[in-house]
Scaffold this active site. Structure first.
Site, PDB file in Angstrom:
ATOM      1  N   PHE A  11     -56.716  78.070  -2.799  1.00  0.00           N
ATOM      2  CA  PHE A  11     -56.368  79.204  -3.208  1.00  0.00           C
ATOM      3  C   PHE A  11     -55.304  79.702  -2.354  1.00  0.00           C
ATOM      4  CE2 PHE A  11     -57.515  84.026  -3.385  1.00  0.00           C
ATOM      5  CZ  PHE A  11     -57.587  84.100  -4.723  1.00  0.00           C
ATOM      6  N   VAL A  14     -50.311  78.817  -5.520  1.00  0.00           N
ATOM      7  CA  VAL A  14     -50.448  78.277  -6.974  1.00  0.00           C
ATOM      8  C   VAL A  14     -52.047  79.003  -7.533  1.00  0.00           C
ATOM      9  CG1 VAL A  14     -50.644  76.789  -8.610  1.00  0.00           C
ATOM     10  CG2 VAL A  14     -49.333  76.556  -6.643  1.00  0.00           C
ATOM     11  N   VAL A 121     -44.298  69.523 -12.201  1.00  0.00           N
ATOM     12  CA  VAL A 121     -42.890  69.015 -12.597  1.00  0.00           C
ATOM     13  C   VAL A 121     -41.974  70.440 -13.075  1.00  0.00           C
ATOM     14  CG1 VAL A 121     -41.364  67.719 -13.883  1.00  0.00           C
ATOM     15  CG2 VAL A 121     -43.428  66.843 -13.179  1.00  0.00           C
ATOM     16  N   GLY A 123     -42.467  73.822 -12.278  1.00  0.00           N
ATOM     17  CA  GLY A 123     -43.316  74.752 -12.302  1.00  0.00           C
ATOM     18  C   GLY A 123     -43.469  75.244 -13.659  1.00  0.00           C
ATOM     19  N   ILE A 125     -41.122  75.479 -16.034  1.00  0.00           N
ATOM     20  CA  ILE A 125     -40.487  74.681 -17.290  1.00  0.00           C
ATOM     21  C   ILE A 125     -41.449  73.891 -18.035  1.00  0.00           C
ATOM     22  CG2 ILE A 125     -38.385  73.553 -18.079  1.00  0.00           C
ATOM     23  CD1 ILE A 125     -37.175  74.356 -15.245  1.00  0.00           C
ATOM     24  N   GLY A 176     -39.439  82.281   2.005  1.00  0.00           N
ATOM     25  CA  GLY A 176     -40.646  81.492   1.394  1.00  0.00           C
ATOM     26  C   GLY A 176     -40.139  80.589   0.336  1.00  0.00           C
ATOM     27  N   GLU A 179     -40.485  75.282   3.154  1.00  0.00           N
ATOM     28  CA  GLU A 179     -41.725  75.216   3.880  1.00  0.00           C
ATOM     29  C   GLU A 179     -41.302  75.136   5.412  1.00  0.00           C
ATOM     30  OE1 GLU A 179     -45.037  74.710   3.021  1.00  0.00           O
ATOM     31  OE2 GLU A 179     -44.395  74.807   1.057  1.00  0.00           O
ATOM     32  N   ASP A 190     -39.511  65.350  -3.113  1.00  0.00           N
ATOM     33  CA  ASP A 190     -40.272  66.278  -3.894  1.00  0.00           C
ATOM     34  C   ASP A 190     -39.520  65.801  -5.470  1.00  0.00           C
ATOM     35  OD1 ASP A 190     -41.955  68.798  -4.692  1.00  0.00           O
ATOM     36  OD2 ASP A 190     -39.722  69.196  -5.476  1.00  0.00           O
ATOM     37  N   LYS A 194     -41.223  64.088  -8.953  1.00  0.00           N
ATOM     38  CA  LYS A 194     -41.141  64.777 -10.171  1.00  0.00           C
ATOM     39  C   LYS A 194     -40.288  63.847 -11.228  1.00  0.00           C
ATOM     40  CE  LYS A 194     -41.192  69.382  -8.277  1.00  0.00           C
ATOM     41  NZ  LYS A 194     -40.306  70.535  -7.991  1.00  0.00           N
TER      42      LYS A 194
HETATM   43  N1  LIG Z   1     -46.155  76.670  -4.268  1.00  0.00           N
HETATM   44  C1  LIG Z   1     -45.413  76.317  -5.424  1.00  0.00           C
HETATM   45  O1  LIG Z   1     -44.620  77.077  -6.023  1.00  0.00           O
HETATM   46  C2  LIG Z   1     -45.936  75.011  -6.017  1.00  0.00           C
HETATM   47  C3  LIG Z   1     -45.205  74.667  -7.246  1.00  0.00           C
HETATM   48  C4  LIG Z   1     -45.592  73.617  -7.849  1.00  0.00           C
HETATM   49  C5  LIG Z   1     -46.521  72.722  -7.370  1.00  0.00           C
HETATM   50  N2  LIG Z   1     -47.096  72.960  -6.152  1.00  0.00           N
HETATM   51  C6  LIG Z   1     -48.233  72.152  -5.744  1.00  0.00           C
HETATM   52  O2  LIG Z   1     -49.395  72.968  -5.953  1.00  0.00           O
HETATM   53  C7  LIG Z   1     -50.155  72.374  -4.975  1.00  0.00           C
HETATM   54  C8  LIG Z   1     -50.709  73.578  -3.962  1.00  0.00           C
HETATM   55  O3  LIG Z   1     -49.552  74.209  -3.246  1.00  0.00           O
HETATM   56  P1  LIG Z   1     -49.531  75.660  -2.783  1.00  0.00           P
HETATM   57  O4  LIG Z   1     -48.322  75.999  -2.676  1.00  0.00           O
HETATM   58  O5  LIG Z   1     -50.505  76.574  -3.343  1.00  0.00           O
HETATM   59  O6  LIG Z   1     -50.357  75.280  -1.242  1.00  0.00           O
HETATM   60  P2  LIG Z   1     -50.770  76.409  -0.294  1.00  0.00           P
HETATM   61  O7  LIG Z   1     -50.015  77.896  -0.421  1.00  0.00           O
HETATM   62  O8  LIG Z   1     -50.493  75.906   1.162  1.00  0.00           O
HETATM   63  O9  LIG Z   1     -52.305  76.448  -0.471  1.00  0.00           O
HETATM   64  C9  LIG Z   1     -53.023  75.403  -0.412  1.00  0.00           C
HETATM   65  C10 LIG Z   1     -54.743  75.983  -0.579  1.00  0.00           C
HETATM   66  O10 LIG Z   1     -55.288  74.509  -0.730  1.00  0.00           O
HETATM   67  C11 LIG Z   1     -56.472  74.735   0.299  1.00  0.00           C
HETATM   68  N3  LIG Z   1     -56.644  73.300   0.739  1.00  0.00           N
HETATM   69  C12 LIG Z   1     -56.152  72.461   1.500  1.00  0.00           C
HETATM   70  N4  LIG Z   1     -56.618  71.324   1.882  1.00  0.00           N
HETATM   71  C13 LIG Z   1     -57.876  71.492   1.310  1.00  0.00           C
HETATM   72  C14 LIG Z   1     -58.998  70.886   1.429  1.00  0.00           C
HETATM   73  N5  LIG Z   1     -58.996  69.406   1.921  1.00  0.00           N
HETATM   74  N6  LIG Z   1     -59.993  71.122   0.655  1.00  0.00           N
HETATM   75  C15 LIG Z   1     -60.221  72.373   0.060  1.00  0.00           C
HETATM   76  N7  LIG Z   1     -59.133  73.213   0.327  1.00  0.00           N
HETATM   77  C16 LIG Z   1     -58.107  72.876   0.785  1.00  0.00           C
HETATM   78  C17 LIG Z   1     -55.926  75.723   1.291  1.00  0.00           C
HETATM   79  O11 LIG Z   1     -57.045  76.278   1.707  1.00  0.00           O
HETATM   80  P3  LIG Z   1     -56.976  77.505   2.855  1.00  0.00           P
HETATM   81  O12 LIG Z   1     -56.639  78.634   2.174  1.00  0.00           O
HETATM   82  O13 LIG Z   1     -58.282  77.601   3.500  1.00  0.00           O
HETATM   83  O14 LIG Z   1     -55.768  77.064   3.997  1.00  0.00           O
HETATM   84  C18 LIG Z   1     -55.014  76.663   0.543  1.00  0.00           C
HETATM   85  O15 LIG Z   1     -55.995  77.554  -0.264  1.00  0.00           O
HETATM   86  C19 LIG Z   1     -49.640  71.613  -3.966  1.00  0.00           C
HETATM   87  O16 LIG Z   1     -49.860  70.225  -4.762  1.00  0.00           O
HETATM   88  C20 LIG Z   1     -48.262  71.687  -4.261  1.00  0.00           C
HETATM   89  O17 LIG Z   1     -47.262  70.629  -4.176  1.00  0.00           O
HETATM   90  C21 LIG Z   1     -46.812  74.236  -5.536  1.00  0.00           C
END
Ligand SMILES: NC(=O)c1ccc[n+]([C@@H]2O[C@H](COP(=O)([O-])OP(=O)(O)OC[C@H]3O[C@@H](n4cnc5c(N)ncnc54)[C@H](OP(=O)(O)O)[C@@H]3O)[C@@H](O)[C@H]2O)c1
Length: 409
Positions: A11, A14, A121, A123, A125, A176, A179, A190, A194
């Site tokens: 949560f 994404v 891959v 987002g 698109i 933001g 990272e 990354d 993809k």
């Molecule tokens: N951000 C983007 O724009 C984007 C775009 C494309 C793909 N992605 C991919 O989407 C995925 C999530 O990215 P995000 O940006 O949403 O990450 P994020 O904002 O860092 O959130 C990660 C979430 O995962 C939870 N989490 C991490 N390890 C866990 C575990 N072992 N068990 C249960 N929950 C766990 C975290 O829990 P807590 O809340 O308790 O910390 C948090 O809620 C990643 O694979 C990323 O590469 C992201």
């Protein structure tokens, strides 16, 4: 008994984006959401969450499971378990998918389960579904693009504001777009994940990510950006997969000089852009938001919605054996700190045009294997490597690079 319940693992950016989309369309009921940190403040009541992923994985009433956590190793474990249990899973995790594709495909075949990962891959698109469904039977010749928004944002700031890499990175982090540890983005990893996923869907070739040529943008300086301006070009981090003249699939991630006749020149800031070239359809271009809460949540929702209507990837072009890495040459611009020669690279041809005590600049043609052999040394010496498209000869490149600034009266 079938329900309309969806499980969400993660949560963060994404997961919350998906949650918002689900609240607006009322088609699915969110079962518990799994997170990790028991002390984090949440925008939903505590009863909405669990800290035990097994609670969702063992819940037979869920019609679909979404894996949106930030820990690739744990993500892989959870995806595996769900696929072995015959479930339908939607993931956004490019690293887990790219590095384990043969296994994940085999699990789906063995257990009749399904895994979709459009959000992994670029987002929002719709590239994978386009390749899988629309181009299922048409041979692709090339797919290339700007697949990482963070590095593109940094390159845009360098290009338009003339600031240093360090300043641009800091701006990206404050907004933001990058990272705290930006290595995966600026190092090209990354984009590498993809393009490997794209290669499987576009060409049916599963590529070993460790064998792909990859350079990032960490070593770029204002000198390199000024050079691009003199050439009338921009430097973009371009990931590409294409067939060579010898019909080998060449996959790479490299900073590249891009001119205004290329759509990628206009992909600025945090945007992503993908160019497709199919045998009969010709060239096409897709541009959009490659990351962010709602754009990525939208891509996850599109997969969820399609999966619930029975959609699955069929990998229509999948070849039985992994591909041998392509052997090809590349024309490169290299700027390296220190004296000539940069590691003892065996160039096919090379011309240096800027040699000083601080740096060496050169243009040359080198075999890919030779470049790979020196990759670690080049990176450790903060060498900046940029591909120069072959349409421009080394001599033309140098003439333009050395031309005097035009004086504007
Ligand atoms: N951000 C983007 O724009 C984007 C775009 C494309 C793909 N992605 C991919 O989407 C995925 C999530 O990215 P995000 O940006 O949403 O990450 P994020 O904002 O860092 O959130 C990660 C979430 O995962 C939870 N989490 C991490 N390890 C866990 C575990 N072992 N068990 C249960 N929950 C766990 C975290 O829990 P807590 O809340 O308790 O910390 C948090 O809620 C990643 O694979 C990323 O590469 C992201």
């Amino acid at each position: 008994m079938p329900t309309n319940k969806i499980g969400i693992l993660g949560f963060g950016c994404v997961g919350q984006g998906l949650y918002d989309v689900l609240q607006e369309n009322h088609q699915l009921e969110v079962a518990r959401i799994c997170v990790r940190d028991k002390n984090k403040e949440r925008k939903l009541p505590a009863s909405a969450f669990t800290f035990d992923a097994q609670e969702l994985l063992q819940d037979e009433s869920l019609v679909i499971l979404t894996e949106l956590i930030s820990d690739p190793a744990e993500a892989l474990t959870l995806i595996r378990q769900a696929l072995e249990a015959g479930k339908t899973v939607v993931s956004a995790n490019k690293k887990a998918v790219a590095e384990n594709l043969p296994e994940l495909i085999a699990l789906q075949q063995k257990y009749g389960s399904r895994l979709l990962y459009e959000a992994a891959v670029c987002g929002s698109i719709p590239i994978l579904r386009t390749l899988e469904s629309y181009y299922a039977d048409e041979p692709m010749q090339e797919v290339n693009g700007i697949l990482n928004g963070s590095s593109n944002y940094i390159l845009t700031r360098l290009d338009t504001e003339g600031i240093s890499y360090k300043e641009a990175l800091q701006q990206a982090q404050e907004l933001g777009f990058a990272e705290a540890d930006p290595t995966l983005d600026v190092g090209g990893y990354d984009a590498l994940h993809k393009i490997c996923i794209i290669a499987a869907h576009a060409f049916g070739v599963v590529v070993d990510v460790r064998e792909v040529l990859r350079f990032g943008i960490e070593s770029i300086t204002t000198e390199d950006v000024d050079l691009a301006h003199k050439l009338g070009a921009r430097i973009k981090l371009v990931a590409s997969a294409k067939y060579t003249a010898a019909q080998q699939l060449q996959v790479q991630v490299l900073p590249t000089f891009v001119w205004p006749d290329n759509e990628l020149y206009y992909v600025q800031n945090e945007f992503n852009g993908v160019q497709l070239e199919a045998k009969y359809a010709g060239k096409q271009f897709l541009k959009g938001r490659g990351a962010g809460s709602h754009p990525t949540g939208s891509a996850v929702w599109a997969d969820v919605s399609a999966a619930l209507k029975g959609y699955k990837y069929t990998y229509p072009k999948l070849k039985p054996a992994p591909a041998a890495p392509a052997t090809n040459t590349l024309q490169l611009y290299i700027r390296s700190k220190g004296d000539f020669p940069i590691p003892d690279i065996k160039w096919e041809e090379v011309v240096s045009f800027g040699v000083s005590h601080e740096a060496v600049q050169l243009v040359g043609v080198v075999k890919k294997e030779e470049l790979l052999r020196h990759q670690a040394t080049l990176e450790s010496r903060s060498t900046f490597v940029v591909e120069v498209p072959e349409a421009l000869s080394a001599m033309e490149f140098i003439q333009k690079a050395l031309q005097q600034e035009r004086v504007v009266a």
